[in-house]
Design a protein around this motif. Structure first.
Motif, PDB file in Angstrom:
ATOM      1  N   CYS A 281       0.794  -1.080   0.500  1.00 12.26           N
ATOM      2  CA  CYS A 281       0.226  -0.025  -0.311  1.00 12.26           C
ATOM      3  C   CYS A 281       0.913   0.654  -0.350  1.00 12.26           C
ATOM      4  O   CYS A 281       1.664   1.260   0.557  1.00 12.26           O
ATOM      5  CB  CYS A 281      -1.367   0.063   1.453  1.00 12.26           C
ATOM      6  SG  CYS A 281      -2.208   1.344   1.570  1.00 12.26           S
TER       7      CYS A 281
ATOM      8  N   SER B  42      -5.859   7.941  -2.851  1.00 15.67           N
ATOM      9  CA  SER B  42      -5.203   7.708  -1.615  1.00 15.67           C
ATOM     10  C   SER B  42      -6.054   8.218  -0.731  1.00 15.67           C
ATOM     11  O   SER B  42      -6.332   7.430   0.563  1.00 15.67           O
ATOM     12  CB  SER B  42      -3.673   8.221  -1.724  1.00 15.67           C
ATOM     13  OG  SER B  42      -3.030   7.447  -2.695  1.00 15.67           O
TER      14      SER B  42
ATOM     15  N   ARG C 264      -8.678   5.409   0.766  1.00 24.02           N
ATOM     16  CA  ARG C 264      -7.526   4.643   0.681  1.00 24.02           C
ATOM     17  C   ARG C 264      -7.749   4.901   2.184  1.00 24.02           C
ATOM     18  O   ARG C 264      -7.031   4.608   4.019  1.00 24.02           O
ATOM     19  CB  ARG C 264      -6.381   4.493   0.330  1.00 24.02           C
ATOM     20  CG  ARG C 264      -5.609   3.171   1.326  1.00 24.02           C
ATOM     21  CD  ARG C 264      -6.242   2.142   0.629  1.00 24.02           C
ATOM     22  NE  ARG C 264      -6.734   0.919   0.780  1.00 24.02           N
ATOM     23  CZ  ARG C 264      -5.446   0.114   1.046  1.00 24.02           C
ATOM     24  NH1 ARG C 264      -4.415   0.162   0.109  1.00 24.02           N
ATOM     25  NH2 ARG C 264      -5.224  -1.343   2.197  1.00 24.02           N
TER      26      ARG C 264
END
Ligand code: HEM
Length: 438
Positions: free
Chosen positions: A19, A27, A30
């Motif tokens: 990751c 992102s 995320r």
């Protein structure tokens, strides 16, 4: 530097899969998932970087990294495009060179010099208001996002370059830096176009050497500064990198904040009315004096709350030089640290109803009662934004001057979609209808 992970290290939890975080929309979302799943510190194994990364979202740990043990951290990854844009300017440089540049640049940001720059800030807003008053008479709709971008660019160019800005406009027949407002993406095409402008800055430096200017803009204070150890001034290359840095750093961030501030105010009529009341009570005709800004605490609270909800710099990074520790977690040397003001500013342990727009969170008493490191739109410690004070007074002046005369009504978009890039923007521009205040 790659990370050596000893057996005895206590690593924070994190996903088993690879990751990497970047300044991208993917992102951005995320990070929300990672915080939800692993809490305030997580370890991310990189697919592309030599080192692992920690996502850190606790104010104690952030304080440790940015302030208490800041010597152990350099700037981290994630700013590759910014580096290409800015050369070795103060935002991206590190170590001895950064310290020298910061020492030389800092005096240009004194309260006194900034007070002297307010005439330029007022003049830019006066010109904006002349146009807006005409439009407001006809209840026209304007693109606030574009307007704020153009205003902030003009302000930073004028306080940097003073009369040389007009000279350039006259010589070239256009503002060469306008590419920054026309193209919000920071892709390679823009990087190349922007770097091509260094010749213009070199021309201004040469012109100033031949014809020294009166008064103090940022460039003149940078040109006058000398390294206190060597007595040497900055080289032309260093001056150019710092000027290019200030244009980008001072433009997008203030433009974005003002754009969000008007968006929030347009949706919160009660707070908008309170701002108008405060401005009316301050006792100025059209333009507050610099000293009168202190009589506008609500304008400041609105900006602080805007910066909480939509911090332009939603993510920034560091890299550990030596091993370190936060709470129970070891940080091996070389670890990248990701700090996300956007999520810290909505941390449910520190903010009640984090999604709500409540400027009263920033009264002096409320600030004192809260953890200091849970609101860091300008970062913290020695790498804190050098333009924080300038930005706040520049934005306060704008809010006050507009609120005195104009009402804004949001026309579109009806639903908000975020565009998290290097800066946190809205996907669509904000269209607002202007009217004259009764
Ligand atoms: C609302 C407006 C602004 C915001 C939210 C903002 C935010 C930030 C943040 C978060 C950093 C530090 C990043 C890090 O720690 O890695 C930073 C650094 C910096 N900012 Fe700002 N900024 C703003 C306005 C300005 C303005 C107006 C200027 C210049 C006139 C400016 C110049 C700089 C510079 C030169 C640095 C690098 C400082 C150093 O590393 O020593 N900023 N800014």
């Amino acid at each position: 530097m790659s990370v050596t992970v000893k057996e005895s290290y206590q690593m924070p939890p994190g996903p088993a899969d690879k990751c990497d975080l970047h300044t991208t929309e993917e992102s951005f979302y995320r990070v929300a998932d990672l915080l939800q799943e692993y809490g305030d510190v997580s370890c991310l194994h990189s697919a592309i970087r030599q080192s692992d990364s920690y996502l850190v979202n606790h104010p104690d740990y952030i304080k440790h990294i940015l302030v208490n043990n800041h010597q152990n951290y350099n700037k981290g990854p994630g700013f590759e495009r910014v580096k290409m844009l800015l050369g070795n300017g103060i935002i991206v440089s590190d170590g001895v060179f950064w310290r020298r540049q910061r020492r030389m640049i800092q005096p240009g940001f004194s309260r006194q010099i900034i007070a002297g720059m307010m005439d330029e800030v007022k003049a830019c807003n006066r010109r904006l208001l002349e146009r807006w008053r005409q439009k407001a008479k006809n209840n026209e709709v304007v693109d606030i996002t574009e307007e704020m971008s153009e205003l902030s660019l003009e302000i930073i160019l004028r306080v940097l370059l003073a009369a040389d800005y007009d000279r350039i406009l006259e010589e070239l027949g256009e503002n060469p830096f306008a590419i920054l407002t026309q193209d919000p993406s920071r892709d390679m095409k823009l990087v190349l176009k922007y770097r091509a402008l260094t010749g213009i800055i070199q021309g201004i430096i040469d012109h100033r050497r031949a014809h020294p200017v009166e008064g103090e803009d940022f460039l003149s204070s940078f040109m006058a500064a000398v390294d206190k150890d060597t007595g040497e001034p900055m080289t032309d290359k260093e001056l150019i990198d710092e000027v290019m840095t200030l244009i980008v750093a001072g433009h997008e961030t203030s433009a974005g904040t003002l754009n969000w501030a008007w968006y929030l105010l347009a949706q919160h009529p009660a707070e908008m009315q309170e701002l108008c009341d405060e401005v009316d009570a301050a006792g100025f005709a059209d333009v507050p004096a610099f000293e009168q800004l202190e009589k506008l605490p609500l304008a400041r609270q609105i900006l602080d709350e805007t910066l909480r909800l939509y911090p332009p710099v939603w993510l920034f990074t560091r890299k550990a030089i030596h091993d370190d520790k936060i709470g129970p977690h070891d940080i091996p040397a070389g670890t990248n640290i990701f700090i996300t003001p956007y999520y810290l500013h909505r941390h449910p342990d520190f903010w009640q109803a984090p999604e709500a727009f409540r400027p009263e969170r920033f009264t002096d008493e409320a600030i004192k009662a809260r953890h200091k490191f849970v609101h860091i739109p300008f970062s913290a410690g020695p790498r804190r934004c050098i333009g924080d004070y300038f930005a706040m007074v520049e934005m306060q002046m704008h809010l006050a001057m507009v609120a005195k005369q104009i009402s804004l009504e949001l026309i579109s978009p009806q639903t908000l979609a975020l565009a998290p890039d290097v800066n946190l923007r809205s996907k669509q521009p904000f269209e607002m209808r202007l009217s004259l205040r009764p």
